[in-house]
Scaffold this active site. Structure first.
Site, PDB file in Angstrom:
ATOM      1  N   GLU A 117     -42.463  -6.197 -11.043  1.00  0.00           N
ATOM      2  CA  GLU A 117     -42.460  -4.745 -10.843  1.00  0.00           C
ATOM      3  C   GLU A 117     -41.342  -4.128 -11.684  1.00  0.00           C
ATOM      4  OE1 GLU A 117     -43.708  -2.084 -10.450  1.00  0.00           O
ATOM      5  OE2 GLU A 117     -43.831  -1.390  -8.385  1.00  0.00           O
ATOM      6  N   ASP A 118     -41.438  -2.822 -11.927  1.00  0.00           N
ATOM      7  CA  ASP A 118     -40.414  -2.164 -12.745  1.00  0.00           C
ATOM      8  C   ASP A 118     -39.122  -1.894 -11.976  1.00  0.00           C
ATOM      9  OD1 ASP A 118     -41.620  -0.201 -11.150  1.00  0.00           O
ATOM     10  OD2 ASP A 118     -42.025   1.187 -12.789  1.00  0.00           O
TER      11      ASP A 118
ATOM     12  N   ASP B  10     -37.168   1.005  -5.346  1.00  0.00           N
ATOM     13  CA  ASP B  10     -36.513   2.271  -5.005  1.00  0.00           C
ATOM     14  C   ASP B  10     -36.418   2.348  -3.472  1.00  0.00           C
ATOM     15  OD1 ASP B  10     -35.474   4.835  -5.597  1.00  0.00           O
ATOM     16  OD2 ASP B  10     -37.427   5.765  -5.386  1.00  0.00           O
TER      17      ASP B  10
ATOM     18  N   PHE C 171     -32.617   8.991 -11.593  1.00  0.00           N
ATOM     19  CA  PHE C 171     -33.996   8.783 -12.028  1.00  0.00           C
ATOM     20  C   PHE C 171     -33.993   8.357 -13.485  1.00  0.00           C
ATOM     21  CE2 PHE C 171     -38.311   9.721 -13.293  1.00  0.00           C
ATOM     22  CZ  PHE C 171     -39.023   9.184 -12.235  1.00  0.00           C
TER      23      PHE C 171
ATOM     24  N   ARG D  95     -42.652   6.098 -21.216  1.00  0.00           N
ATOM     25  CA  ARG D  95     -42.745   4.663 -20.932  1.00  0.00           C
ATOM     26  C   ARG D  95     -42.397   3.817 -22.154  1.00  0.00           C
ATOM     27  NH1 ARG D  95     -45.357   3.928 -15.920  1.00  0.00           N
ATOM     28  NH2 ARG D  95     -46.970   5.443 -15.420  1.00  0.00           N
TER      29      ARG D  95
HETATM   30  P1  IMP Z   1     -40.631   2.535  -3.999  1.00  0.00           P
HETATM   31  O1  IMP Z   1     -41.921   2.293  -3.293  1.00  0.00           O
HETATM   32  O2  IMP Z   1     -39.943   3.766  -3.495  1.00  0.00           O
HETATM   33  O3  IMP Z   1     -39.721   1.336  -4.038  1.00  0.00           O
HETATM   34  O4  IMP Z   1     -40.992   3.006  -5.451  1.00  0.00           O
HETATM   35  C1  IMP Z   1     -41.359   2.211  -6.441  1.00  0.00           C
HETATM   36  C2  IMP Z   1     -42.040   3.019  -7.525  1.00  0.00           C
HETATM   37  O5  IMP Z   1     -41.477   4.335  -7.690  1.00  0.00           O
HETATM   38  C3  IMP Z   1     -41.828   2.318  -8.834  1.00  0.00           C
HETATM   39  O6  IMP Z   1     -42.841   1.388  -9.086  1.00  0.00           O
HETATM   40  C4  IMP Z   1     -41.814   3.461  -9.821  1.00  0.00           C
HETATM   41  O7  IMP Z   1     -43.133   3.731 -10.268  1.00  0.00           O
HETATM   42  C5  IMP Z   1     -41.308   4.653  -9.053  1.00  0.00           C
HETATM   43  N1  IMP Z   1     -39.872   4.918  -9.343  1.00  0.00           N
HETATM   44  C6  IMP Z   1     -38.832   4.790  -8.506  1.00  0.00           C
HETATM   45  N2  IMP Z   1     -37.673   5.111  -9.091  1.00  0.00           N
HETATM   46  C7  IMP Z   1     -37.988   5.454 -10.361  1.00  0.00           C
HETATM   47  C8  IMP Z   1     -37.207   5.886 -11.497  1.00  0.00           C
HETATM   48  O8  IMP Z   1     -35.974   6.016 -11.471  1.00  0.00           O
HETATM   49  N3  IMP Z   1     -37.912   6.139 -12.636  1.00  0.00           N
HETATM   50  C9  IMP Z   1     -39.262   5.999 -12.723  1.00  0.00           C
HETATM   51  N4  IMP Z   1     -40.023   5.593 -11.704  1.00  0.00           N
HETATM   52  C10 IMP Z   1     -39.394   5.328 -10.521  1.00  0.00           C
HETATM   53 MG    MG Z   2     -44.326   5.142 -11.691  1.00  0.00          MG
END
Ligand code: IMP
Ligand code: MG
Length: 179
Positions: free
Chosen positions: A98-99, A102, A151, A164
């Protein structure tokens, strides 16, 4: 596009070096095994391509897409599978790529779903982690960089599907969000 960038948080060279270290750690941990690596589209695509090419093991590719409802810079906490895999996972050693972690909701949801398919093991590898933003308790097994609550875009990460393809992990100018 470059005019929208406020600063570079993690330059390309640092990312590349860290990916090599992570790949070595993965090689050691999975010695002699076949890894089923699941790339979570679209954010993990760039990191995935760099990572798998550094892993000198039998690696199988899978692609999944999940979405957390809502746009903007926060996820809603509600997650659904947009594109699933059709390969059975029972008995496989699965590595989710995963990227970013968060709030933690995407990965905790996804890991739970995939665990129900009976893999031999399941771990999570992420390029970035924002531990201060956690709403759901979740820990990655391989984490590239812990970052503060900013962000970021680039290296696969987007804002409204843009940026991206930037080589570095970057911070956007605040006015970009209000455009
Ligand atoms: P989570 O479910 O809140 O952990 O969010 C994960 C997803 O939110 C990631 O796969 C990203 O697509 C998006 N995301 C969270 N933080 C960022 C950021 O700083 N930049 C870009 N995408 C983010
Ligand atoms: Mg995203």
């Amino acid at each position: 596009m470059i005019n929208d960038i406020e600063s570079v948080l993690i330059p390309e060279e640092k990312i590349r070096a860290r990916i090599k270290e992570m790949a070595k750690q993965i090689e050691n941990d999975y010695k002699g095994k076949t890894i089923t690596v699941i790339c979570i589209l679209r954010g993990a695509s760039v990191f995935f391509c760099d990572l798998v090419r550094e892993i000198n093991l039998d690696v199988r590719f899978e692609f999944m897409s999940v979405s957390s409802y809502g746009a903007g810079t926060t996820s809603s906490g509600e997650v659904r599978i947009v594109k699933d895999i059709n390969t059975p996972l029972n008995g496989k050693d699965v590595l989710i790529v995963e990227d970013i972690i968060d709030s933690g909701s995407t990965l905790s949801f996804l890991k739970k779903i995939l665990e129900q398919r009976g893999p031999a093991s399941i771990k999570v590898c992420t390029l970035l982690d924002k531990p201060s933003r956690r709403k759901v308790d979740f820990k990655g097994d391989y984490v590239g960089f812990e970052i503060e609550d900013k962000f970021v875009v680039g290296c696969g990460l987007d804002y409204a599907e843009k940026y991206r393809n930037l080589r570095d992990v970057c911070i956007l100018k605040p006015e970009v969000y209000t455009k």
